[in-house]
Design a protein around this motif. Structure first.
Motif, PDB file in Angstrom:
ATOM      1  N   PHE A 264      26.152 -10.359  19.327  1.00  0.00           N
ATOM      2  CA  PHE A 264      27.444 -10.795  18.813  1.00  0.00           C
ATOM      3  C   PHE A 264      28.066  -9.726  17.910  1.00  0.00           C
ATOM      4  O   PHE A 264      29.257  -9.408  18.051  1.00  0.00           O
TER       5      PHE A 264
ATOM      6  N   SER B 224      29.363  -6.762  19.931  1.00  0.00           N
ATOM      7  CA  SER B 224      30.595  -7.118  20.631  1.00  0.00           C
ATOM      8  C   SER B 224      31.787  -7.134  19.674  1.00  0.00           C
ATOM      9  O   SER B 224      32.862  -6.612  19.998  1.00  0.00           O
ATOM     10  N   GLN B 225      31.597  -7.719  18.483  1.00  0.00           N
ATOM     11  CA  GLN B 225      32.689  -7.769  17.508  1.00  0.00           C
ATOM     12  C   GLN B 225      33.093  -6.381  17.040  1.00  0.00           C
ATOM     13  O   GLN B 225      34.281  -6.100  16.836  1.00  0.00           O
TER      14      GLN B 225
ATOM     15  N   ASP C  41      31.552 -11.559  24.302  1.00  0.00           N
ATOM     16  CA  ASP C  41      31.733 -12.536  23.228  1.00  0.00           C
ATOM     17  C   ASP C  41      31.588 -13.964  23.788  1.00  0.00           C
ATOM     18  O   ASP C  41      30.885 -14.806  23.216  1.00  0.00           O
TER      19      ASP C  41
END
Length: 571
Positions: free
Chosen positions: A96, A99-100, A140
């Motif tokens: 996560f 990806s962010q 995401d």
């Protein structure tokens, strides 16, 4: 393998610097490399960072190499996340957070490219920039689905905005190379993969199944296209001005930036795969692959019904009725069996499980409980808190003949994966119901909707003791059988299906998966009876438990095992 050169001062200066960064000494630690990569991406988006086309080219190189890192972390998550909550959180956070970090970096460069609308050096990489943003929105979405989380409206708006930008500039079908050694893709294709994934997943896919679907999506969506004209009256569509995903058209008029998707090619492909899997099962019905192929066939049938050009609803096992009230819940085989075994050993335990207003008054007045029944009631509640699911009671939403829907207070969806055993009872009731979690959908960070299939309306916790021969070559017999001694013991759940006048009772056990072996002989012990049992074939198997039929042979009795009512018919 992932390589990086820590001595390099600015690996994002240009594409060549980024390539050298990855050509440096290698490390097999994906988590350690993830931290190094995120640090560089954060430096790119710092307030003092200078955004240039050359740095964007370097970012593309970094992203191309990072695709292998995403694949490695996703594979580790699917394989190992169910081992412990700590491993799950560590791997999920890595996916996560990475990806962010990429989304933030690419968003900053998108704004810079749009601000330099008349610069050819900025406009030339814009299609690849938009495509890579959509790819990371896909990462995401998949990471959130691991934890059964739906996309928030803002994420849908972000995805639609990128698709709208590509459509307005007419490069949504331009070929883009995002991975070395892989065929080129398009913005439209990556967009459709995300909306189809969200359509197929309704909260009942495990992380491993999600990974299997993810790897199939590229081929499944290869023939799908967006168009301005519907093929049928019930075609699927997306509204680029909305904050929702793919929906089926109804009789209501459509407004906004609507694009239609003809799912006939996808449906035909899924039907073709169904036929192939059915043929494989018929060819080798008793092979080790049969269970896996049967599960795959169930998924394909469900997906095909979801994307059929004409609505084809799967029949429900029973009609739902609205329900209300709170239930006590115990999660997991060991806790359910442990609680029920304690209950079985205390014959008066259940009788005192209710609440007492008088006891509360006595505590307030005298500082203690004088009544013996209230004392036992307090003991029962204390015992329940040792086994009950954290967060307090669950809220009942609706119920049917085969299952029910509940809202559970939960901070971490990994605490209750698909296939988990759950025992529930009304707070003012006395009978426990055993179920299996079949579907989940997280509405908020603290509230999760759970769909449970009913397995048994009554159950008992028992001890199982391994039987061992006295010697390897013993001629000592008891009642015609070889002498045995008791080995180590473990707890399990005992279920009985009562057939009434139609035949003998069908009895079964749910045991830890590590203890299961077909034809294994065990001694079943309750407070009232002792049986020798032989394990049969599996009725159902999950990561941590196996449900198997048994054939008991009574060797000592004070009554039969106390498990009444029935359990769900085996699939």
């Amino acid at each position: 393998m992932f390589g990086f050169l820590k001595s390099r001062k600015d690996p994002l200066a240009d594409a060549r610097s980024a390539a050298r960064w990855f050509a440096a000494p290698t490390t097999a630690d994906a988590l350690a490399f993830k931290q190094e990569l995120i640090a560089e991406l954060r430096r790119v988006t710092a307030p003092t960072a200078k955004l240039t086309p050359r740095r964007l080219a370097a970012l593309f190189v970094i992203d191309r190499h990072a695709a292998h890192l995403f694949s490695s972390l996703a594979a580790q998550y699917a394989e190992h996340a169910n081992r412990s909550a700590k491993i799950e959180r560590q791997l999920w956070s890595a996916l996560f957070d990475l990806s962010q970090a990429f989304q933030t970096a690419f968003r900053a460069y998108e704004h810079a490219a749009l601000d330099n609308e008349y610069s050819g050096r900025w406009q030339q990489p814009l299609p690849e920039l938009v495509c890579r943003q959509i790819v990371h929105l896909g990462h995401d979405a998949k990471a959130r689905l691991y934890r059964y989380e739906s996309w928030i409206p803002g994420k849908w708006a972000e995805l639609h905005q990128l698709m709208g930008l590509a459509s307005a500039r007419q490069f949504e079908r331009s070929a883009v190379s995002i991975m070395s050694g892989r065929p080129s893709t398009t913005i439209e294709h990556q967009y459709l993969m995300i909306v189809v994934l969200q359509l197929l997943d309704t909260g009942n896919l495990t992380p491993r199944q999600l990974e299997q679907v993810w790897h199939q999506l590229d081929g499944w969506c290869a023939s799908l296209r967006l168009s301005t004209e519907p093929q049928t009256m019930s075609s699927f569509f997306v509204d680029l001005a909305s904050r929702e995903g793919l929906k089926r058209r109804t009789t209501k008029p459509l407004e906004g930036s609507v694009l239609f998707v003809d799912t006939q090619p996808l449906h035909a492909l899924l039907m073709q795969q169904q036929i192939s899997v059915e043929q494989a099962i018929r060819t080798k019905p008793r092979s080790e692959e049969t269970t896996r192929l049967s599960d795959q066939l169930c998924l394909l049938r469900r997906f095909a019904a979801k994307v059929a050009p004409e609505p084809k609803l799967l029949p429900r096992h029973g009609e739902r009725a609205v329900a209300s009230g709170n239930v006590d819940a115990i999660v997991g085989l060991s806790k359910i069996a442990g609680y029920l075994r304690d209950e079985d050993r205390d014959p008066d335990f259940q009788r005192y499980a209710g609440k007492s207003f008088g006891g509360a008054v006595e505590i307030a007045v005298f500082g203690r409980i004088r009544n013996e029944s209230d004392r036992r009631s307090e003991l029962a509640r204390h015992r329940l808190t040792q086994y009950a699911a954290p967060g307090g009671p669950w809220e009942m939403k609706d119920v049917s003949q085969t299952g029910f829907r509940l809202i559970a207070p939960m901070n971490d969806a990994s605490e209750l994966p698909i296939g988990t055993l759950v025992a529930t009872r009304p707070q003012l009731g006395s009978l426990w119901t055993l179920g299996i979690v079949r579907r989940m959908r997280r509405h908020t960070s603290e509230r999760t909707e759970i769909g449970v299939e009913i397995v048994a309306s009554s159950l008992a916790g028992v001890d199982l003791v391994e039987q061992r021969r006295i010697t390897e070559a013993s001629d000592y017999l008891v009642d015609g059988e070889e002498g045995v001694i008791s080995g180590r013991s473990f707890i399990a759940l005992f279920l009985t299906l009562h057939k009434g006048n139609r035949g003998h009772d069908v009895q079964s056990l749910i045991i830890p998966v590590g203890e299961y072996q077909p034809s294994k002989r065990l001694t079943l012990v309750t407070s009232k009876s002792i049986y020798r049992v032989v394990l049969g074939g599996p009725i159902e198997q999950q990561v941590d438990w196996v449900w198997t039929a048994i054939e008991p042979q009574e060797i000592g009795t004070r009554g039969r095992p106390t498990s009444q009512a029935g359990y769900r018919n085996a699939h």
